[in-house]
Design a protein around this motif. Sequence first.
Motif, PDB file in Angstrom:
ATOM      1  N   GLY A 574       0.825  -1.203   0.000  1.00  0.00           N
ATOM      2  CA  GLY A 574       0.000   0.000   0.000  1.00  0.00           C
ATOM      3  C   GLY A 574       0.851   1.242   0.000  1.00  0.00           C
ATOM      4  N   ASN A 575       0.242   2.358  -0.320  1.00  0.00           N
ATOM      5  CA  ASN A 575       0.908   3.658  -0.278  1.00  0.00           C
ATOM      6  C   ASN A 575       0.728   4.264   1.106  1.00  0.00           C
ATOM      7  OD1 ASN A 575       1.545   3.461  -3.041  1.00  0.00           O
ATOM      8  ND2 ASN A 575      -0.408   4.378  -3.626  1.00  0.00           N
ATOM      9  N   THR A 576       1.757   4.942   1.584  1.00  0.00           N
ATOM     10  CA  THR A 576       1.672   5.607   2.881  1.00  0.00           C
ATOM     11  C   THR A 576       2.621   6.794   2.895  1.00  0.00           C
ATOM     12  OG1 THR A 576       1.777   5.300   5.280  1.00  0.00           O
ATOM     13  CG2 THR A 576       3.477   4.223   3.976  1.00  0.00           C
ATOM     14  N   THR A 577       2.326   7.735   3.743  1.00  0.00           N
ATOM     15  CA  THR A 577       3.176   8.917   3.911  1.00  0.00           C
ATOM     16  C   THR A 577       3.661   8.965   5.354  1.00  0.00           C
ATOM     17  OG1 THR A 577       1.972  10.151   2.215  1.00  0.00           O
ATOM     18  CG2 THR A 577       3.304  11.429   3.769  1.00  0.00           C
ATOM     19  N   LEU A 578       4.979   8.947   5.523  1.00  0.00           N
ATOM     20  CA  LEU A 578       5.556   9.011   6.867  1.00  0.00           C
ATOM     21  C   LEU A 578       5.644  10.472   7.299  1.00  0.00           C
ATOM     22  CD1 LEU A 578       8.421   6.360   6.677  1.00  0.00           C
ATOM     23  CD2 LEU A 578       6.026   6.068   7.321  1.00  0.00           C
ATOM     24  N   CYS A 583       8.640   9.829  12.257  1.00  0.00           N
ATOM     25  CA  CYS A 583      10.083   9.659  12.034  1.00  0.00           C
ATOM     26  C   CYS A 583      10.898  10.079  13.250  1.00  0.00           C
ATOM     27  CB  CYS A 583      10.518  10.441  10.796  1.00  0.00           C
ATOM     28  SG  CYS A 583       9.745   9.849   9.276  1.00  0.00           S
ATOM     29  N   SER A 584      10.382  11.046  14.039  1.00  0.00           N
ATOM     30  CA  SER A 584      11.109  11.464  15.235  1.00  0.00           C
ATOM     31  C   SER A 584      11.200  10.346  16.262  1.00  0.00           C
ATOM     32  CB  SER A 584      10.432  12.687  15.857  1.00  0.00           C
ATOM     33  OG  SER A 584       9.145  12.345  16.353  1.00  0.00           O
ATOM     34  N   LEU A 585      10.266   9.393  16.186  1.00  0.00           N
ATOM     35  CA  LEU A 585      10.268   8.256  17.116  1.00  0.00           C
ATOM     36  C   LEU A 585      10.897   7.006  16.514  1.00  0.00           C
ATOM     37  CD1 LEU A 585       6.635   8.625  18.524  1.00  0.00           C
ATOM     38  CD2 LEU A 585       8.762   9.459  19.528  1.00  0.00           C
ATOM     39  N   LYS A 586      11.251   7.060  15.222  1.00  0.00           N
ATOM     40  CA  LYS A 586      11.807   5.898  14.531  1.00  0.00           C
ATOM     41  C   LYS A 586      13.111   6.292  13.855  1.00  0.00           C
ATOM     42  CE  LYS A 586       8.172   3.222  15.309  1.00  0.00           C
ATOM     43  NZ  LYS A 586       8.250   1.976  16.109  1.00  0.00           N
ATOM     44  N   PRO A 587      14.235   6.245  14.575  1.00  0.00           N
ATOM     45  CA  PRO A 587      15.516   6.608  13.965  1.00  0.00           C
ATOM     46  C   PRO A 587      15.788   5.768  12.728  1.00  0.00           C
ATOM     47  CG  PRO A 587      15.741   6.381  16.343  1.00  0.00           C
ATOM     48  CD  PRO A 587      14.371   5.889  15.999  1.00  0.00           C
ATOM     49  N   GLY A 588      16.223   6.410  11.656  1.00  0.00           N
ATOM     50  CA  GLY A 588      16.505   5.718  10.399  1.00  0.00           C
ATOM     51  C   GLY A 588      15.420   5.923   9.363  1.00  0.00           C
ATOM     52  N   SER A 589      14.220   6.316   9.788  1.00  0.00           N
ATOM     53  CA  SER A 589      13.145   6.581   8.839  1.00  0.00           C
ATOM     54  C   SER A 589      13.214   8.034   8.382  1.00  0.00           C
ATOM     55  CB  SER A 589      11.792   6.281   9.478  1.00  0.00           C
ATOM     56  OG  SER A 589      11.572   7.111  10.611  1.00  0.00           O
ATOM     57  N   ARG A 590      12.577   8.287   7.215  1.00  0.00           N
ATOM     58  CA  ARG A 590      12.600   9.638   6.645  1.00  0.00           C
ATOM     59  C   ARG A 590      11.179  10.048   6.273  1.00  0.00           C
ATOM     60  NH1 ARG A 590      17.641   8.977   2.329  1.00  0.00           N
ATOM     61  NH2 ARG A 590      19.230   8.359   3.865  1.00  0.00           N
ATOM     62  N   PRO A 591      10.825  11.293   6.523  1.00  0.00           N
ATOM     63  CA  PRO A 591       9.473  11.747   6.155  1.00  0.00           C
ATOM     64  C   PRO A 591       9.272  11.716   4.643  1.00  0.00           C
ATOM     65  CG  PRO A 591      10.547  13.282   7.673  1.00  0.00           C
ATOM     66  CD  PRO A 591      11.600  12.332   7.204  1.00  0.00           C
ATOM     67  N   GLY A 592       8.024  11.528   4.220  1.00  0.00           N
ATOM     68  CA  GLY A 592       7.703  11.565   2.797  1.00  0.00           C
ATOM     69  C   GLY A 592       6.861  10.383   2.363  1.00  0.00           C
ATOM     70  N   ASP A 593       6.603  10.326   1.051  1.00  0.00           N
ATOM     71  CA  ASP A 593       5.787   9.253   0.478  1.00  0.00           C
ATOM     72  C   ASP A 593       6.593   7.963   0.376  1.00  0.00           C
ATOM     73  OD1 ASP A 593       3.712  11.014   0.234  1.00  0.00           O
ATOM     74  OD2 ASP A 593       4.121  11.511  -1.864  1.00  0.00           O
ATOM     75  N   HIS A 594       5.976   6.851   0.763  1.00  0.00           N
ATOM     76  CA  HIS A 594       6.629   5.546   0.726  1.00  0.00           C
ATOM     77  C   HIS A 594       5.628   4.495   0.254  1.00  0.00           C
ATOM     78  CE1 HIS A 594       9.445   7.647   3.331  1.00  0.00           C
ATOM     79  NE2 HIS A 594      10.310   6.650   3.193  1.00  0.00           N
TER      80      HIS A 594
END
Length: 806
Positions: A574-578, A583-594
Amino acid sequence: MTRDGEAGIVDFRPVDCAGGGGTGLISEKAGPGLRAAALEEKLSALQAENTRLLEVESLLDELAELTRAVFWETDANGLFTRVSRVSEAVLGYSPEELIGRKHFFELHPEEGREAFRKSALGAFARREVFHNLVNPVTMRDGHEVLLLTNGVPIVSPEGVFTGYRGIDVDVTDRIRSEEALRIKNYVFHSSIAANGIMDTNAVVTEVNDAFLRIWGYGDRSDVIGRSITQFLADPEAKDQFFSVMGSKGQWEGDFTARRRDGTSFAAHGLSTVLLDENGRHIGYQSSVIDVSKNRLMESRLRESEARNKALLYALPDIIFILSEDGVFVDYHAASNAQLLFPPEAFLGRRIREVLPGAIAENTLSRIEAVRQGHDAKPFRYEASVGSETRYFESRIVACSDDRFLSIVRDITDLRRAELEQEQLQAQLRQAHKMESVGRLAGGVAHDFNNMLGVIIGHNEMAMEKTPPSSPVMDDLREIQHSAERSAELTRQLLAFARRQSVSPRVLDLNRTLDGMLNMLRRLIGEDVTLEWLPGNDLWPVLVDAAQMSQMLANLCINARQALPGSGRITITTGNTTLLPEFCSLKPGSRPGDHVLISISDNGCGMDRETVDHIFEPFFTTRKLGQGTGLGLSTVYGIVKQSNGYVDVESEPGMGTTFRVYFPRSTTPEEPFSEEPDLPMAPGGNETILLVEDERSILDMVAIMLSRLGYEVFSTSSPSEALALARKHRGRIRLLITDVVMPELNGRDLAWSLRSIIPGLSCLFMSGYTSEVIAHQGILEDGVHFIPKPFTSRALAASVRKALNGR
């Protein structure tokens, strides 16, 4: 010298023992009795003079201490030669730290110190008098104070300028507190109570109109300058006040006062010590009311009660009044306070009756500590309020000899923020650990690949020389098989370390995963249901199709092993937007469409400790010999190499869900067609320049190339390779070089050689795809690369491809 042997502001001078300005020598012609009497007389005069000097010095020391003034002298260059002992209290420096060690201008703040030094030395040279000069001075602890300086030059009887003598007074509070004083003066003078301020000797320096009215004076000049004790009628009040002065404490009580006309009245007063912002004693303040007027007293009490109630209702805390034996006497609770029981349930009951065991014991122990005069540190605890768990902080203070306040604050929001911060820090530490393990794994794989390359290469050549019917051939085949399995382990390590060469392209993951379903079903077996739930209108992503297949296989195998027998594995997309909050609670993730790929199972699940380690290389919960522990670490490396993020959620008995997020690609899906396998030429007769700093690999690859028919110039030195290129520039067609070498890396070597041999083809080899020729394992366009270890067949194909320009 001072009487303690320390430098001071008074020195001893020679005493004229002769009394008449002579040398004081006694004639030898005088008789013994006369000489003894004369000596005793001179000794007595000397002792009297020294006593006088000590008295003068003592008076000056006391004066300096009382006035908080620093007396000082310097030499002609501004170096302190004498400093009074009070400097330690005013400046933080003892006289020993200043005399002979510091210059007058060194105490000025560092910013502007040079300009002040020049100005001061200029004044020294002109022998100017420092008159009421206000200048900033930096104390030893770094605080800045303002000193009022008065100084005069010191000139010897012969007219020689020897330095300066002066006095410094701290005027920081006076200068910086004018506005505060104005407000305080307004409050002070507008009060209906008689307010008075005294200096440290209890001499009145200021009173308000109420003081004049109550005591019957018409003008402040009749009061200011007199000792406060002159306005007290009973000796007991005087004794109490002077005890406050001695202890620098606070006194409150009833006493009898004397008006100007001699009449007395009952008064109630409060006297407190006045301290400046540095904690120094500067005087006293008294506030007095005439308690003979009942109405005035009742009004003051009502005002005090109203003020206290307003303060209590403004506080968010829960305040209990406890007796010394732990009985709830009274309470106050804010309207939004969360209590374990209704407030009335506490009254008249003991702590152990209404509070849980640990909370009750903590409270009682702190009451006992406060009773014994100790500070009781606050303690935290959690409690269930209805269906919610809330966090509290409790502090115990004494409000009287037999009454204690238990101040309880609801810190639920603060504690939840702390727990969230702790979780975030733990995740960040885990991310840093994984990064460090990845670097270590990549380095180990690189060195191991070099050794495996030698083993595989020489084993191949040994197999070519051995007849198939030889009993040794089985051993050689087993060596080859084990070496190739070891090479697969290093490839998994390189995938975790994100140093595996990849060829990403824009894909529709639904179409890619749909083509893998048959393969995945064969991997997990017929007794497990594989449920495929693709999302609609999936965004394209930039990934390596082979890596995607490897990642899905590893995750499905891991899910299958968590199932006791039959079960279900579900793959969804599925499509999701972080969002930044996520992301502030998940080190290594980046904001944006995924694009999200979720792999869930209904198996046994994992505890928190296992989840914290599952992506680490060689970590496994399986029995010895049942797995390498590299499957999930390979998944981690593949996702990171594709700039993605992987998260896992699991609880024992509740199954496991892996969520993999790949960034949305801004370009549409690329058409893809499999490149047909071209027939590989067995070799050729071209000339190849081989550069490899590892001697064993250099010799092995040279033999492989020679057996394929190529002419080979081999060297372990990039500088020697340049010399060979100049010598044979017309013959060399291909450069085969290691990427990472101590003298010069492979890409820079290729650039240098192409300036000598234009159009030179190049084939790079390495244990991993170095950042020299790849970014995060993604090879640069037009780069030919063969990963170590490799077989002679793979080398033949790569060489032919590089020579043909494919």
